[in-house]
Enzyme design. Structure first.
Site, PDB file in Angstrom:
ATOM      1  N   GLY A 360      11.580   7.147  -9.446  1.00  0.00           N
ATOM      2  CA  GLY A 360      11.635   8.379  -8.087  1.00  0.00           C
ATOM      3  C   GLY A 360      12.333   8.232  -7.740  1.00  0.00           C
ATOM      4  O   GLY A 360      12.604   7.363  -7.332  1.00  0.00           O
ATOM      5  N   PHE A 362      12.546   7.525  -4.706  1.00  0.00           N
ATOM      6  CA  PHE A 362      12.041   6.433  -3.610  1.00  0.00           C
ATOM      7  C   PHE A 362      12.323   5.047  -4.175  1.00  0.00           C
ATOM      8  O   PHE A 362      11.834   3.800  -3.578  1.00  0.00           O
ATOM      9  CB  PHE A 362      10.534   6.833  -2.361  1.00  0.00           C
ATOM     10  N   GLY A 363      11.769   4.669  -5.588  1.00  0.00           N
ATOM     11  CA  GLY A 363      11.566   3.779  -5.980  1.00  0.00           C
ATOM     12  C   GLY A 363      11.566   3.892  -7.797  1.00  0.00           C
ATOM     13  O   GLY A 363      10.772   4.888  -7.840  1.00  0.00           O
ATOM     14  N   MET A 364      10.566   2.517  -7.894  1.00  0.00           N
ATOM     15  CA  MET A 364       9.810   2.579  -9.147  1.00  0.00           C
ATOM     16  C   MET A 364       8.241   2.203  -8.809  1.00  0.00           C
ATOM     17  O   MET A 364       7.791   1.862  -7.481  1.00  0.00           O
ATOM     18  CB  MET A 364      10.481   1.280  -9.661  1.00  0.00           C
ATOM     19  N   ASP A 476       9.359  18.720  -0.420  1.00  0.00           N
ATOM     20  CA  ASP A 476       9.788  18.417  -1.447  1.00  0.00           C
ATOM     21  C   ASP A 476       8.581  18.839  -2.814  1.00  0.00           C
ATOM     22  O   ASP A 476       8.187  17.379  -3.791  1.00  0.00           O
ATOM     23  CB  ASP A 476       9.737  16.718  -1.652  1.00  0.00           C
TER      24      ASP A 476
END
Ligand SMILES: *[C@@H]1O[C@H](CO)[C@@H](O)[C@H](O)[C@H]1NC(C)=O
Ligand SMILES: *[C@@H]1O[C@H](CO)[C@@H](O)[C@H](O)[C@H]1NC(C)=O
Ligand SMILES: *[C@@H]1O[C@H](CO)[C@@H](O)[C@H](O)[C@H]1NC(C)=O
Ligand SMILES: *[C@@H]1O[C@H](CO)[C@@H](O)[C@H](O)[C@H]1NC(C)=O
Ligand SMILES: *[C@@H]1O[C@H](CO)[C@@H](O)[C@H](O)[C@H]1NC(C)=O
Length: 516
Positions: A360, A362-364, A476
């Site tokens: 995503g 923001f990260g995994m 979002d």
């Protein structure tokens, strides 16, 4: 025998007299022990009454047609559901005791509870009712929100008293151990216990503790801690009693009130000697003798002091039982949320690529399994946060307190070695986009499911915007942030991140474009 002064209620005089007599002559049976059912008609805040032949009444009947069976068929003996539309919607919850003999006994109990609710609380829109083997709540309010999880409890007080501090200590010990068992039972959140007690009349104490199985270990623990914490105030000297709430309950008695072998068995209770007294040596016999002597001298004094204390206690603290029922919210500490990095490494095979669920903004995200078997989604964040750890922690505590059936639950966080990891409950049907934009899978989404998903998202947003403690604007919201559970119930994810990880995003007006 001392007479109660300055206290004119015959009931209170009765309590004090019972207490004195029981200290001097042993326990007495009294008349105000209530057998079940134990109803709460219209818990606070009041929801009002429905009228005969109304849609609301019809919806209760519809609920009662399926909820008993649904509870009995569920492995956790637990069911929730709602029937109808606003303003006549009825939310329901039914839970059978973890040791109920079989599914039909559970179903019969919940069905009886619907009838009992009508008898005990006619026309009330919001009723909680407790039986030996089950409990039921129906309401026009969506009480599944966390705000409600401790507010209302029914307090059962046995009027028979033993009046020894040792008995109270033994009850506290047993209830703590029984509660521990319930917290650790991840499928049923249920525990029973037994403890020996050195008293000819009360050779054993029995206890039971249970949480709604949907609650996490942490929520179950805090819920039980709060009600068991009422022991010194409300249950002093009582040979039995209990507190029953929507999300957790406990009960103890000096007779076995549940069948079968208790799950927790404690040895005979031994009172710890006072810290100042030197340890007594020379064998069990001597120990008991000296304890006996001390007690013989102390007992009359203690009895008089306690009797006076009890009379004053009741005079001073006379409250209506309903007022006793409203407990303060429990305060959840960050500590109960912290997961250590080692645990998460084991849970995800050291963040192995084969465990990766997605990537995503923001990260995994990895799939993992905690030691207790709970499946989790582990989100490993990049270095995007502009906040300090302290501030981050306090925000996370707030986000963790947001509970709604249409929000993904935050299981815990890990803030070790520069890592920022958020752990969520695992959603087997993944995200909405993976179904919606897949020409094969989207055939599974009939209009009924689509409507349910849209409705659920709206409810989740309403909670974030209006009903929760934090006012959060998601900013979002997109199909990939809508996760689906086994029954295609939608859960909004990433809802706290917008607030936490953007420094200026809690302001009322923002001119920057954020999210997608
Ligand atoms: C609801 O009905 C009960 C009797 O069933 C009555 O005692 C209570 O006052 C009523 N409440 C309201 C708000 O009308
Ligand atoms: C409810 O309906 C029944 C049967 O239709 C009727 O006999 C009764 O009078 C109605 N009660 C009210 C309060 O309308
Ligand atoms: C009981 O379960 C059935 C089948 O899963 C479901 O259709 C029904 O809505 C449930 N009842 C309630 C009151 O939720
Ligand atoms: C279920 O348990 C009840 C109570 O113990 C018993 O009377 C009944 O026969 C049981 N029913 C079945 C189907 O086992
Ligand atoms: C039970 O647990 C609570 C909190 O965890 C603690 O304060 C209390 O002292 C314990 N009681 C006994 C008798 O161990």
């Amino acid at each position: 025998m001392a007479k109660p002064h300055r206290c004119f209620s015959p009931h209170l005089a009765g309590v004090a007299a019972t207490f004195l007599i029981s200290v001097l002559h042993g326990p007495l049976a009294a008349a105000d022990d209530e057998p079940p059912p134990w109803p709460i008609c219209g818990p606070y805040p009041p929801s009002g009454n429905y009228t005969q032949n109304s849609t609301y009444r019809a919806n209760i009947d519809l609920l009662s047609a399926t909820l008993p069976r649904n509870a009995s068929l569920s492995p956790a003996l637990y069911a929730t559901g709602d029937v109808g539309d606003v303003p006549d919607i009825v939310y329901g919850q039914a839970l059978c005791r973890g040791d109920v003999a079989n599914a039909s006994a559970c179903e019969a109990c919940v069905a009886a509870a619907f009838r009992g609710a009508r008898r005990a609380c006619p026309l009330y829109k919001d009723v909680i009712i407790f039986y030996d083997l089950c409990q039921l709540r129906f309401s026009n309010r969506n009480f599944f929100l966390d705000d409600d999880y401790l507010v209302t409890t029914y307090t059962l007080l046995r009027s028979r008293v033993v009046g020894t501090p040792a008995f109270d200590a033994a009850v506290g010990l047993l209830l703590n151990a029984t509660a521990d068992h319930a917290v650790e039972d991840s499928s049923r959140r249920f525990g029973t216990g037994e403890e020996g007690f050195d008293d000819r009349r009360n050779p054993k104490i029995y206890a039971l503790a249970q949480c709604a199985p949907e609650k996490t270990a942490d929520v179950c623990r805090s819920c039980l801690n709060v009600i068991i914490g009422q022991l010194p105030n409300s249950f002093r000297g009582r040979t039995g009693g209990g507190m029953f709430g929507v999300w957790c309950n406990f009960r103890y008695e000096v007779y076995p009130f549940f069948p079968g072998r208790p799950l927790v068995q404690l040895p005979r209770f031994v009172e710890r000697p006072p810290a100042s007294a030197p340890p007594v040596t020379g064998g069990e016999e001597k120990k008991r003798n000296s304890a006996g002597k001390v007690l013989a001298i102390l007992m009359p004094t203690i009895a008089v002091i306690l009797a006076i204390a009890v009379v004053y206690f009741f005079c001073w603290r006379k409250r209506r039982p309903e007022e006793d029922a409203y407990l303060p919210y429990d305060i959840q500490h960050i500590d109960s949320l912290l997961l250590d990095l080692a645990t998460l490494r084991i849970a995800t095979d050291d963040f192995d690529n084969s465990k990766m669920l997605g990537k995503g903004g923001f990260g995994m995200v990895y799939k993992g399994v905690l030691p207790d078997g709970e499946e989790i989604a582990v989100k490993r964040l990049g270095q995007t946060s502009r906040q300090g750890i302290g501030e981050l922690k306090s925000e996370l505590v707030l986000v963790a307190k947001l509970h709604h059936k249409n929000l993904v639950r935050l299981v815990g966080v890990c803030l070790e070695e520069q890592e920022k990891i958020l752990v969520y409950e695992y959603m087997p049907n993944r995200s909405l986009d993976m179904i919606l934009f897949d020409s094969e899978k989207n055939k599974e989404l009939d209009w009924g499911k689509r409507f349910k998903i849209i409705n659920g998202i709206a409810r989740g947003l309403q909670y974030l915007h209006e009903d929760s403690q934090l006012k959060i604007v998601h900013r979002d919201l997109k199909a990939s942030n809508i996760l689906l559970d086994v029954d295609y119930n939608p859960k909004i994810s990433d809802f706290g991140l917008a607030k936490i990880f953007g420094g200026d995003q809690s302001e009322d007006v923002t001119r920057r474009i954020a999210g997608t």
